[in-house]
Motif scaffolding. Structure first.
Motif, mmCIF file in Angstrom:
data_model
loop_
_atom_site.group_PDB
_atom_site.id
_atom_site.type_symbol
_atom_site.label_atom_id
_atom_site.label_comp_id
_atom_site.label_asym_id
_atom_site.label_seq_id
_atom_site.Cartn_x
_atom_site.Cartn_y
_atom_site.Cartn_z
ATOM 1 N N GLU A 41 -13.600 107.020 -27.383
ATOM 2 C CA GLU A 41 -13.309 106.098 -26.293
ATOM 3 C C GLU A 41 -13.123 106.909 -25.017
ATOM 4 O O GLU A 41 -12.468 107.946 -25.044
ATOM 5 C CB GLU A 41 -11.989 105.376 -26.641
ATOM 6 N N ALA A 42 -13.692 106.441 -23.905
ATOM 7 C CA ALA A 42 -13.478 107.126 -22.630
ATOM 8 C C ALA A 42 -12.168 106.653 -22.041
ATOM 9 O O ALA A 42 -11.975 105.460 -21.842
ATOM 10 C CB ALA A 42 -14.628 106.834 -21.680
ATOM 11 N N HIS A 43 -11.267 107.590 -21.797
ATOM 12 C CA HIS A 43 -9.972 107.196 -21.247
ATOM 13 C C HIS A 43 -9.910 107.398 -19.750
ATOM 14 O O HIS A 43 -9.047 106.859 -19.082
ATOM 15 C CB HIS A 43 -8.846 107.959 -21.949
ATOM 16 N N GLU A 44 -10.843 108.193 -19.237
ATOM 17 C CA GLU A 44 -10.865 108.368 -17.793
ATOM 18 C C GLU A 44 -11.591 107.181 -17.173
ATOM 19 O O GLU A 44 -12.356 106.502 -17.827
ATOM 20 C CB GLU A 44 -11.635 109.637 -17.408
ATOM 21 N N GLU A 45 -11.333 106.986 -15.893
ATOM 22 C CA GLU A 45 -12.098 105.993 -15.160
ATOM 23 C C GLU A 45 -13.341 106.661 -14.595
ATOM 24 O O GLU A 45 -13.297 107.795 -14.132
ATOM 25 C CB GLU A 45 -11.261 105.419 -14.014
ATOM 26 N N PHE A 46 -14.445 105.945 -14.649
ATOM 27 C CA PHE A 46 -15.672 106.439 -14.038
ATOM 28 C C PHE A 46 -16.067 105.428 -12.975
ATOM 29 O O PHE A 46 -16.845 104.524 -13.214
ATOM 30 C CB PHE A 46 -16.780 106.605 -15.076
ATOM 31 N N PRO A 47 -15.445 105.551 -11.794
ATOM 32 C CA PRO A 47 -15.593 104.479 -10.801
ATOM 33 C C PRO A 47 -16.992 104.339 -10.230
ATOM 34 O O PRO A 47 -17.380 103.265 -9.847
ATOM 35 C CB PRO A 47 -14.599 104.869 -9.696
ATOM 36 N N ASN A 48 -17.735 105.431 -10.170
ATOM 37 C CA ASN A 48 -19.041 105.349 -9.532
ATOM 38 C C ASN A 48 -20.172 105.801 -10.445
ATOM 39 O O ASN A 48 -20.763 106.846 -10.239
ATOM 40 C CB ASN A 48 -19.071 106.199 -8.249
#
Ligand code: ZN
Ligand code: ZN
Length: 101
Positions: A41-48
């Protein structure tokens, strides 16, 4: 994504996600499909997330089937790690149905 046959990175996507995930290597003309395997699961945000380019290698998310999947890292000797924009699954890419050109 590198060619499974000759490791060239000159690989392009020859079809549409609605149809198939057939990719072609521009160096040796090997064709293959990309498949994803969920590894977490990706826990970081990938805003762009980068705007998807229709000819870039792409693959459907192993969990939700969305093809808005982008590479977050691609170590030279390992499978690239990708994130699904739709459901934030962490995925690895592998080539299947490899047909030598
Ligand atoms: Zn090749
Ligand atoms: Zn997904």
């Amino acid at each position: 994504m590198a060619c499974p046959q000759c490791s060239s990175r000159d690989v392009f996507y020859s079809c549409k996600p609605e149809c198939c995930f057939n990719h072609v290597c521009n160096s040796c003309y090997t064709t293959f499909e990309l498949e994803t395997t969920r590894i977490g699961e990706a826990h970081e945000e990938f805003p762009n997330p980068p705007e998807p380019d229709a000819t870039n290698p792409t693959a459907p998310c192993a969990r939700c089937g969305d093809c808005k999947v982008f590479a977050v890292s691609s170590p030279p000797d390992q499978k690239p790690v990708c994130v699904c924009v739709g459901c934030k699954a962490l995925l690895t890419l592998s080539a299947v149905n490899v047909a030598k050109g």
